[in-house]
Design a protein around this motif. Structure first.
Motif, mmCIF file in Angstrom:
data_model
loop_
_atom_site.group_PDB
_atom_site.id
_atom_site.type_symbol
_atom_site.label_atom_id
_atom_site.label_comp_id
_atom_site.label_asym_id
_atom_site.label_seq_id
_atom_site.Cartn_x
_atom_site.Cartn_y
_atom_site.Cartn_z
ATOM 1 N N ARG A 1 40.949 50.339 1.885
ATOM 2 C CA ARG A 1 41.742 51.569 1.826
ATOM 3 C C ARG A 1 42.911 51.546 2.801
ATOM 4 O O ARG A 1 43.927 52.210 2.574
ATOM 5 C CB ARG A 1 40.834 52.780 2.084
ATOM 6 C CG ARG A 1 40.095 53.202 0.814
ATOM 7 C CD ARG A 1 38.659 53.612 1.027
ATOM 8 N NE ARG A 1 38.028 53.881 -0.268
ATOM 9 C CZ ARG A 1 37.589 52.948 -1.107
ATOM 10 N NH1 ARG A 1 37.720 51.673 -0.797
ATOM 11 N NH2 ARG A 1 37.036 53.276 -2.258
ATOM 12 N N GLU B 1 36.527 50.898 -9.401
ATOM 13 C CA GLU B 1 37.286 50.352 -8.272
ATOM 14 C C GLU B 1 37.431 48.839 -8.399
ATOM 15 O O GLU B 1 38.526 48.295 -8.208
ATOM 16 C CB GLU B 1 36.610 50.708 -6.946
ATOM 17 C CG GLU B 1 37.321 50.118 -5.743
ATOM 18 C CD GLU B 1 36.908 50.744 -4.415
ATOM 19 O OE1 GLU B 1 37.253 50.165 -3.371
ATOM 20 O OE2 GLU B 1 36.266 51.811 -4.421
ATOM 21 N N GLU C 1 45.051 44.915 -10.174
ATOM 22 C CA GLU C 1 46.050 44.679 -9.127
ATOM 23 C C GLU C 1 46.356 43.189 -8.990
ATOM 24 O O GLU C 1 47.517 42.790 -8.815
ATOM 25 C CB GLU C 1 45.560 45.234 -7.792
ATOM 26 C CG GLU C 1 46.569 45.065 -6.672
ATOM 27 C CD GLU C 1 46.064 45.560 -5.325
ATOM 28 O OE1 GLU C 1 46.716 45.242 -4.315
ATOM 29 O OE2 GLU C 1 45.030 46.258 -5.281
ATOM 30 N N TYR D 1 38.236 56.212 -6.841
ATOM 31 C CA TYR D 1 39.364 55.277 -6.775
ATOM 32 C C TYR D 1 40.480 55.666 -7.743
ATOM 33 O O TYR D 1 41.435 54.924 -7.919
ATOM 34 C CB TYR D 1 38.862 53.860 -7.093
ATOM 35 C CG TYR D 1 39.701 52.742 -6.499
ATOM 36 C CD1 TYR D 1 39.754 52.531 -5.124
ATOM 37 C CD2 TYR D 1 40.427 51.879 -7.316
ATOM 38 C CE1 TYR D 1 40.508 51.501 -4.579
ATOM 39 C CE2 TYR D 1 41.185 50.842 -6.781
ATOM 40 C CZ TYR D 1 41.220 50.662 -5.412
ATOM 41 O OH TYR D 1 41.963 49.635 -4.865
ATOM 42 N N GLN E 1 44.225 55.541 -6.602
ATOM 43 C CA GLN E 1 44.744 54.169 -6.519
ATOM 44 C C GLN E 1 44.980 53.587 -7.912
ATOM 45 O O GLN E 1 45.949 52.843 -8.118
ATOM 46 C CB GLN E 1 43.766 53.279 -5.741
ATOM 47 C CG GLN E 1 43.651 53.624 -4.255
ATOM 48 C CD GLN E 1 42.479 54.534 -3.954
ATOM 49 O OE1 GLN E 1 42.216 55.490 -4.687
ATOM 50 N NE2 GLN E 1 41.768 54.250 -2.877
ATOM 51 N N LEU F 1 45.037 59.258 0.795
ATOM 52 C CA LEU F 1 45.473 58.801 -0.526
ATOM 53 C C LEU F 1 46.699 59.580 -0.992
ATOM 54 O O LEU F 1 47.576 59.031 -1.664
ATOM 55 C CB LEU F 1 44.332 58.934 -1.533
ATOM 56 C CG LEU F 1 43.047 58.175 -1.187
ATOM 57 C CD1 LEU F 1 42.023 58.320 -2.299
ATOM 58 C CD2 LEU F 1 43.333 56.704 -0.910
ATOM 59 N N LEU G 1 49.533 57.939 0.782
ATOM 60 C CA LEU G 1 49.825 56.667 0.120
ATOM 61 C C LEU G 1 50.693 56.893 -1.121
ATOM 62 O O LEU G 1 51.692 56.191 -1.345
ATOM 63 C CB LEU G 1 48.500 55.999 -0.269
ATOM 64 C CG LEU G 1 48.518 54.543 -0.712
ATOM 65 C CD1 LEU G 1 48.893 53.629 0.439
ATOM 66 C CD2 LEU G 1 47.137 54.158 -1.259
#
Length: 428
Positions: free
Chosen positions: A234, A303, A310, A340, A343, A380, A383
């Protein structure tokens, strides 16, 4: 057994199986309980037989969990004992059964059933003033709410659990395979990171590591490392994740810990992808995920699939990354797993941006911000706000929102993320 005295034989089998488990011989425990459960068919029906069956099935379930993970066979054994518990609610092994079964259900992604077991444990604990049983209920509640992205609810359950465990000095025992205090400090550390309380998170994680180091219990050390890796993911710290994944691998190999066998590989893959080897990283992540899900473990699947997406994004394979991302979103929706999701939405934005779909990218970032706010996960949100201001057309209101958010999160001020945010604010 040979003397055709099944009830007496069953009691001895139960004692021997428990001794085997206490001496870290789950394979011997399984062998003894399997023989005993066959013999059980000869015993007369009634409370005594049900009591012995709960004992044997619980011991077999715990052993199977250690050796084989959370597959259908392990679940079935626990489920049988749980069903019988309705007729023997004061069974002396109920704490081990309810915590083990609730934890297993959580790992399988059966979150609603896990919460039902936790509520049952809580009700029994209140009736008997059983603090260890209440602790088990709190831990399962905390684990499930965490995975569902309910930050404040999770913290409430974890803080309640820690308030039980610390004064009573409850450690790893026949109920808890890992030290609950280490587990709770690690879990709280994750929630505090999500909340943007970085310094408090570090304090809890250090407490978990120090206690785990002192206890020198393999499963406890695995749990502490697991939670620290999640924190570093994270925080985006790929170098530290590599170190921790390697430490976990050594621990898993030395003590045959089925629970960490796959996780250390996907975290190493995540780090490899970020450290310049995305294709290798993707392969490690995906192989570990397939093996993990093959064991029946679905908790955190969205996740892990996000890690895979990614890696493909970093490899420049945008179409494949989109396919992987859609699987992650589908699994998350199916399980009710939102931890998650912010993200994943940021990944969706990055993929869309790479494919020159600017409107879709902008929409995904803004959805990530909304989701983080809904989860009360300020780190988050930060972010996502930084991503918005770095990569997208923004308004004065967007920059003002970023300034306000940073002001609300003083414990984040030394992080790289806030340094980036301040540069963006200065540039605007």
């Amino acid at each position: 057994d040979r003397g055709r005295l099944p009830m007496i034989a069953l009691r001895y089998y139960a004692e021997a199986a428990e001794a085997a488990l206490l001496h870290f011989s789950p394979d011997l425990c399984i062998g003894l309980t399997e023989r005993a459960l066959i013999l059980l068919m000869q015993a007369p029906e009634g409370t005594e037989r049900d009591t012995l069956e709960i004992t044997l099935a619980t011991l077999q379930g715990v052993s199977a969990f250690h050796m084989f993970g959370v597959g259908s066979e392990t679940k079935g054994v626990f489920e049988r004992a749980y069903t019988l518990l309705a007729d023997v609610p004061e069974h002396p092994m109920r704490g081990r059964l309810l915590h083990g079964f609730g934890y297993l259900l959580g790992l399988r992604g059966d979150y609603l059933q896990a919460l039902e077991v936790a509520k049952h444990a809580e009700a029994l604990s209140l009736n008997a003033n059983d603090q260890e049983l209440m602790l088990a209920a709190c831990i399962v509640q905390g684990e499930v709410h965490h995975l569902q992205g309910r930050t404040k609810t999770t913290r409430t359950w974890l803080e309640r659990a820690l308030a039980i465990a610390e004064p009573l000095g409850i450690g790893a025992n026949e109920i808890f395979a890992a030290d609950p205090q280490v587990m709770l400090h690690g879990m709280l550390a994750i929630e505090l990171v999500r909340s943007g309380q970085i310094e408090q998170s570090r304090t809890h994680m250090q407490h978990a590591r120090t206690r785990a180091q002192a206890l020198r219990q393999p499963m406890t050390w695995l749990v502490a490392t697991w939670h620290e890796v999640l924190i570093e993911v994270r925080m985006g710290n790929s170098v530290r994740v590599t170190v921790l994944a390697n430490d976990m691998q050594k621990l898993v190999d030395k003590y045959s810990l089925a629970l960490g066998r796959t996780a250390c590989r996907w975290w190493r893959g995540w780090a490899d992808a970020r450290n310049g080897a995305p294709r290798d990283g993707y392969r490690h992540i995906r192989e570990a995920y397939e093996e993990h899900s093959g064991l029946g473990m679905r908790s955190g699947a969205s996740e892990v699939l996000g890690y895979a997406a990614e890696a493909l994004l970093l490899a420049g394979d945008y179409d494949a990354a989109q396919v992987e991302l859609q699987e992650a979103l589908r699994v998350g929706e199916e399980l009710g797993e939102r931890v998650y999701l912010p993200q994943l939405l940021l990944l969706e934005a990055a993929i869309a941006r790479a494919q020159d779909r600017s409107d879709a990218s902008d929409a995904a970032v803004r959805r990530a911000i909304e989701e983080a706010r809904a989860q009360e996960a300020s780190w988050l949100e930060l972010l996502a706000m930084v991503e918005l201001c770095e990569q997208h057309d923004t308004t004065t209101e967007d920059h003002q929102a970023l300034v306000r958010l940073i002001d609300q999160l003083p414990e984040t001020h030394g992080t790289e993320l806030v340094k980036r945010a301040r540069l963006l604010i200065q540039a605007s």
